[in-house]
Design a protein around this motif. Structure first.
Motif, PDB file in Angstrom:
ATOM      1  N   UNK A  18      49.436  32.409  51.958  1.00 48.34           N
ATOM      2  CA  UNK A  18      50.040  32.521  50.633  1.00 48.34           C
ATOM      3  C   UNK A  18      49.352  31.562  49.671  1.00 48.34           C
ATOM      4  N   UNK A  19      49.691  31.703  48.420  1.00 51.15           N
ATOM      5  CA  UNK A  19      49.125  30.849  47.390  1.00 51.15           C
ATOM      6  C   UNK A  19      48.039  31.557  46.610  1.00 51.15           C
ATOM      7  N   UNK A  20      47.796  31.086  45.389  1.00 45.72           N
ATOM      8  CA  UNK A  20      46.749  31.670  44.557  1.00 45.72           C
ATOM      9  C   UNK A  20      46.301  30.658  43.522  1.00 45.72           C
ATOM     10  N   UNK A  63      45.141  32.234  51.575  1.00 51.43           N
ATOM     11  CA  UNK A  63      44.891  30.850  51.184  1.00 51.43           C
ATOM     12  C   UNK A  63      43.459  30.432  51.549  1.00 51.43           C
ATOM     13  N   UNK A  64      43.053  30.747  52.781  1.00 46.65           N
ATOM     14  CA  UNK A  64      41.711  30.346  53.213  1.00 46.65           C
ATOM     15  C   UNK A  64      40.630  31.100  52.446  1.00 46.65           C
ATOM     16  N   UNK A 389      46.271  40.926  37.857  1.00 51.92           N
ATOM     17  CA  UNK A 389      46.813  39.827  38.650  1.00 51.92           C
ATOM     18  C   UNK A 389      48.135  40.254  39.266  1.00 51.92           C
ATOM     19  N   UNK A 390      48.201  40.211  40.590  1.00 56.19           N
ATOM     20  CA  UNK A 390      49.390  40.656  41.307  1.00 56.19           C
ATOM     21  C   UNK A 390      50.042  39.534  42.103  1.00 56.19           C
ATOM     22  N   UNK A 391      49.265  38.516  42.435  1.00 60.61           N
ATOM     23  CA  UNK A 391      49.716  37.510  43.389  1.00 60.61           C
ATOM     24  C   UNK A 391      50.615  36.476  42.736  1.00 60.61           C
ATOM     25  N   UNK A 392      51.618  36.066  43.494  1.00 60.76           N
ATOM     26  CA  UNK A 392      52.526  35.006  43.079  1.00 60.76           C
ATOM     27  C   UNK A 392      52.608  33.990  44.213  1.00 60.76           C
ATOM     28  N   UNK A 393      53.261  32.905  43.945  1.00 61.73           N
ATOM     29  CA  UNK A 393      53.433  31.921  44.998  1.00 61.73           C
ATOM     30  C   UNK A 393      52.875  30.572  44.597  1.00 61.73           C
TER      31      UNK A 393
END
Length: 449
Positions: A18-20, A63-64, A389-393
């Protein structure tokens, strides 16, 4: 032939982690897609050459993947050199901003010659302030330097080069020819590219990322640099798994040695400008004569058509030219250029180049023909500009200790840690057979030729 043309859709691979990145653009989405492109093309190749009975599933650690778009190498107990020359950077001109890229001595000399000032940031700042951006950009480029005036997206899309690049495909396949893959008895599902000879004629940063990726699956990557070449702070990140050799192609004996290596290579990856290899007597027809059975993938900065097709460039400059830094400034409400949090154009282009190599290998395995692939940083900028942009977190800022593999990497400069791999194809993961090595540290020869 089922030629690679684009990144895979998110629903075609599994995402973990997760994460962006916090950015005006879909940087982490691009990182996921870049690794997935490599994974899916590797899965197809493994099936085509009999290393798997089916197309294996692909998993990307989000994340990686994002962190690999930054810097994968962490020195332990010693300091890395600076990535940037003291003169390199963004400067305010009379009508906006311009970026000077001065890491290479001849690029620095070109900029200082045009500006007519001392080699000090304050002197450069004062000199640039007396110029309009476009004339200064033009003069620095005319002197053999590299610079980019900051344009908005609308200015870039109206510019002759912006219009030309927008019409180019993301992966431009040219010159299809007969290619028969050499049998590699040591290739396995764990090391699917073992025994593959990759001749690396690339510099900062996309090309070396492509060949580092191939090395991660077992390929023998031999990089050739001019004697005395170095890229302080960069080589540590991108020489992982490679043999780093030196040849001076201006001399007949070294040029002949390069031709011998080319004749034995399965894959050639280069980032020379369109006319540079021709000047060395290694034009496309000559390469075809020397190594007719090779797969070739290449890149440039500003695209393969248009008035800037032969212009030198780097990720940070293309971000200025193509409206990315300007859009970032508006998004951040900043009064200065705001680039991407990482050099995403370089990284995405590099991974897509590696995917193109794998795609060409699959095509050769199934049809005994393959084309050469051309990519560019400017075309990648267009792709990124259109991504949603779709990612959250949680926001990704820097690697944490758990992001690194536990093993110490004994590099040429000292001990280091390396990020854990971000990609799985079934159970196959990237791993490298040798640590990062300094330029010129290996002989210019294949290990088993």
């Amino acid at each position: 032939m089922n030629l690679l043309q684009d990144f895979p859709a998110p629903e075609t691979y599994e995402i973990t982690g997760s994460g962006c990145y916090d950015s005006a653009f879909a940087v982490s989405e691009l990182a996921n897609a870049s690794f997935a492109a490599v994974g899916q093309q590797m899965a197809l190749l493994m099936q085509a050459i009999g290393l798997s009975s089916r197309v294996l599933p692909v998993t990307v650690d989000q994340r990686l993947a994002s962190l690999w778009f930054g810097y994968s190498f962490a020195a332990q107990g010693w300091e890395l050199p600076s990535l940037w020359d003291p003169i390199a950077g963004n400067y305010r001109c009379r009508d906006g901003w311009i970026r000077l890229h001065t890491n290479l001595p001849h690029h620095r000399a070109a900029a200082l010659s045009v500006l007519g000032c001392a080699e000090k940031p304050d002197a450069v700042r004062a000199a640039v302030a007396t110029w309009d951006g476009e004339p200064l950009e033009t003069e620095v480029v005319a002197q053999g330097g590299v610079a980019a005036f900051m344009r908005s997206r609308s200015q870039w899309l109206a510019h002759p080069q912006g219009r030309a690049v927008a019409q180019e495909p993301l992966v431009n396949w040219v010159a299809p020819s007969p290619v028969s893959l050499r049998h590699r008895s040591i290739a396995t599902a764990a090391r699917p590219l073992a025994g593959l000879r990759v001749l690396d004629l690339t510099r900062v940063l996309a090309g070396p990322i492509a060949t580092r990726t191939l090395a991660g699956f077992g390929a023998e990557v031999l990089r050739i640099d001019p004697p005395g070449w170095d890229e302080p702070g960069v080589i540590q990140d991108i020489s992982l798994g490679k043999s780093m050799a030196s040849l001076d192609l201006r001399y007949s004996t070294d040029l002949q040695r390069c031709k011998d290596l080319l004749a034995q290579a399965d894959v050639v990856v280069h980032g020379y400008r369109p006319d540079a290899l021709e000047g060395l007597g290694l034009d496309h027809a000559t390469r075809d004569q020397i190594g007719p059975n090779r797969i070739e993938v290449t890149l440039d900065a500003y695209g393969w058509t248009g008035p800037w097709a032969k212009r030198r460039g780097f990720d940070s400059l293309v971000q200025m030219s193509a409206g990315i830094a300007d859009t970032g400034a508006k998004w951040a409400r900043a009064n200065k250029p705001t680039p991407l949090p990482v050099q995403a154009l370089d990284h995405a282009t590099g991974y897509l180049m590696a995917a193109a190599v794998l795609n060409a290998m699959t095509t050769a395995a199934t049809t005994q023909r393959a084309a050469s692939a051309r990519l560019s940083l400017a075309r990648m900028a267009e792709h990124l500009a259109k991504m949603s942009q779709r990612l959250r977190g949680p926001k990704i800022t820097a690697p944490q200790p758990e992001d690194y593999a536990p093993q110490i990497e004994d590099s040429s400069w000292g001990p280091a840690l390396r990020l854990r791999p971000a990609l799985k194809i079934g159970t196959t993961q990237m791993q490298w057979d040798s640590p990062a090595q300094a330029c010129g540290s290996a002989p210019a020869r294949w290990s088993n030729a």
